[in-house]
Scaffold this active site. Structure first.
Site, mmCIF file in Angstrom:
data_model
loop_
_atom_site.group_PDB
_atom_site.id
_atom_site.type_symbol
_atom_site.label_atom_id
_atom_site.label_comp_id
_atom_site.label_asym_id
_atom_site.label_seq_id
_atom_site.Cartn_x
_atom_site.Cartn_y
_atom_site.Cartn_z
ATOM 1 N N ASP A 60 0.810 -1.217 0.000
ATOM 2 C CA ASP A 60 0.000 0.000 0.000
ATOM 3 C C ASP A 60 0.840 1.263 0.000
ATOM 4 O O ASP A 60 2.035 1.239 0.301
ATOM 5 C CB ASP A 60 -0.880 0.024 1.256
ATOM 6 C CG ASP A 60 -2.183 -0.702 1.016
ATOM 7 O OD1 ASP A 60 -2.443 -1.107 -0.117
ATOM 8 O OD2 ASP A 60 -2.947 -0.847 1.998
ATOM 9 N N LYS A 82 -4.453 2.780 -3.009
ATOM 10 C CA LYS A 82 -5.765 3.207 -3.484
ATOM 11 C C LYS A 82 -5.817 4.720 -3.499
ATOM 12 O O LYS A 82 -5.246 5.379 -2.657
ATOM 13 C CB LYS A 82 -6.858 2.700 -2.540
ATOM 14 C CG LYS A 82 -7.064 1.221 -2.669
ATOM 15 C CD LYS A 82 -7.860 0.687 -1.511
ATOM 16 C CE LYS A 82 -7.023 0.652 -0.252
ATOM 17 N NZ LYS A 82 -7.723 0.154 0.900
ATOM 18 N N MET A 196 -7.625 9.354 9.418
ATOM 19 C CA MET A 196 -8.274 9.854 8.191
ATOM 20 C C MET A 196 -9.249 10.998 8.486
ATOM 21 O O MET A 196 -10.361 11.024 7.959
ATOM 22 C CB MET A 196 -9.037 8.699 7.504
ATOM 23 C CG MET A 196 -8.127 7.624 6.950
ATOM 24 S SD MET A 196 -9.027 6.219 6.263
ATOM 25 C CE MET A 196 -9.252 5.209 7.713
HETATM 26 N N1 SAH Z 1 -3.772 0.446 9.040
HETATM 27 C C1 SAH Z 1 -3.218 1.769 9.303
HETATM 28 C C2 SAH Z 1 -4.244 2.845 9.093
HETATM 29 C C3 SAH Z 1 -4.727 2.954 7.663
HETATM 30 S S1 SAH Z 1 -5.869 4.236 7.425
HETATM 31 C C4 SAH Z 1 -2.656 1.806 10.726
HETATM 32 O O1 SAH Z 1 -2.875 0.878 11.501
HETATM 33 O O2 SAH Z 1 -1.934 2.749 11.061
HETATM 34 C C5 SAH Z 1 -4.819 5.541 6.900
HETATM 35 C C6 SAH Z 1 -4.723 6.590 7.982
HETATM 36 O O3 SAH Z 1 -3.811 6.166 8.982
HETATM 37 C C7 SAH Z 1 -4.184 7.919 7.529
HETATM 38 O O4 SAH Z 1 -5.194 8.714 6.945
HETATM 39 C C8 SAH Z 1 -3.711 8.506 8.833
HETATM 40 O O5 SAH Z 1 -4.785 8.972 9.605
HETATM 41 C C9 SAH Z 1 -3.147 7.266 9.517
HETATM 42 N N2 SAH Z 1 -1.722 7.105 9.286
HETATM 43 C C10 SAH Z 1 -1.097 6.071 8.725
HETATM 44 N N3 SAH Z 1 0.248 6.247 8.707
HETATM 45 C C11 SAH Z 1 0.465 7.440 9.295
HETATM 46 C C12 SAH Z 1 1.634 8.198 9.589
HETATM 47 N N4 SAH Z 1 2.859 7.760 9.294
HETATM 48 N N5 SAH Z 1 1.477 9.380 10.204
HETATM 49 C C13 SAH Z 1 0.277 9.846 10.534
HETATM 50 N N6 SAH Z 1 -0.864 9.184 10.275
HETATM 51 C C14 SAH Z 1 -0.777 7.994 9.667
#
Ligand code: SAH
Length: 290
Positions: A60, A82, A196
């Site tokens: 991803d 995506k 998000m």
């Molecule tokens: N599965 C992922 C989340 C996916 S949804 C997890 O467990 O972290 C995607 C959202 O995750 C982004 O919109 C943001 O809100 C958050 N996110 C993922 N990586 C991030 C990062 N390095 N810094 C800040 N927010 C992050």
């Protein structure tokens, strides 16, 4: 990375995997693994073993690409990110691709940012595999809402500030703020962590303030958490929408008294000379102040 270095690294990983008695990645299996929030060091040993063993890796957008350099030389590395708004159509494609590749006898790694079961649609993909009778394994990862906050010096729970935390997505199935019981969340959850949520931060803050959360409650936005570009903005609930407009994605939003602990626990800041306040809650909790 040169082929030689890659081979040496993969041998080292295989040796570690064997001495830890990690499961072998068998043909025809799909592993859904979390890569962590950004810093390559936050991948798990099992995740790294999977990367070094897989025949095909579908990864991803939020996965740290440096991790992919440990893949086998002949491995197929497919970007399966995506784009906003096109998620549903592509989601089915990805799940079906996983099934088709596993049926060909491949070792298929589905690599996702953070943890695959936290707002990552890992459950949906795994259910497609279950329906198709494809064997699969879930490899949890460090989720952004916990590990990302830790890199900002904000503990997701702390005994003096919050005995509970709620994780919320700001982006429901239809793209709008999800229809939750905001009054109950406001009353019941001292700390709220939002994924998000940049686009809807003002609306969410307004709902929480309508439900009784104080306008001056501490809040923070952590962008690109755990990466070299990490940026932290500390603000108040009433200013969260405005701060969100100035912040880059991906970002984690956090609302609660635990945000104050950053003054004492910003270990990354301390590395570049910031003085830590060992008693960051001494001014009292906002709730004490009325
Ligand atoms: N599965 C992922 C989340 C996916 S949804 C997890 O467990 O972290 C995607 C959202 O995750 C982004 O919109 C943001 O809100 C958050 N996110 C993922 N990586 C991030 C990062 N390095 N810094 C800040 N927010 C992050």
């Amino acid at each position: 990375m040169s082929g030689l270095k890659n081979a040496a690294d993969r041998t080292a990983i295989a040796r570690l995997a064997a001495s830890l008695e990690l499961p072998a990645f068998e043909s025809g299996w799909v592993w859904l693994a979390g890569a962590g929030p950004g810093d390559a060091g936050l991948v798990t040993m099992l995740g790294l073993h999977a990367i070094a063993s897989a025949d095909v890796i579908l990864y991803d957008a939020l996965v740290n690409e440096a991790l992919l350099s440990f893949a086998r030389p002949g491995a197929d590395i497919v970007y399966a990110g995506k784009r906003r708004g096109k998620a549903s159509a592509k989601q089915g494609d990805i799940s079906n691709q996983l099934v088709a590749l596993a049926r060909k006898g491949k070792r298929v790694l589905r690599l996702k940012g953070g943890d695959p079961f936290v707002f990552g649609r890992g459950g949906e993909e795994a259910l497609t595999l279950a329906r198709a009778s494809i064997p699969f394994r879930i490899v949890p990862g460090v989720t952004a809402g916990i590990g990302g906050l830790a890199y900002a010096g904000i503990p997701v729970t702390h005994r003096d500030t919050n005995h509970a935390v709620t994780f919320i997505t700001g982006h429901g199935v239809d793209g709008n703020v999800p229809a939750l019981d905001w009054n109950a969340i406001s009353r019941g959850s001292p700390t709220i962590v939002l994924y998000m949520a940049l686009a809807h931060a003002d609306e969410i803050a307004a709902k929480l303030m309508d439900a009784g959360r104080p306008a001056n409650e501490p809040a923070a936005i952590v962008s690109d958490a755990t990466s070299g570009k990490q940026n932290v903005r500390v603000t108040a609930l009433s200013e969260l929408g405005r701060a969100a407009k100035q912040s880059d994605a991906p970002a984690i939003l956090v609302i609660g008294e635990n945000v104050k602990l950053r003054e004492g626990l910003d270990w990354l800041g301390a590395m570049s000379g910031k003085l830590l306040d060992a008693d960051p809650l001494k001014r009292g909790l906002l709730s004490d102040a009325g």
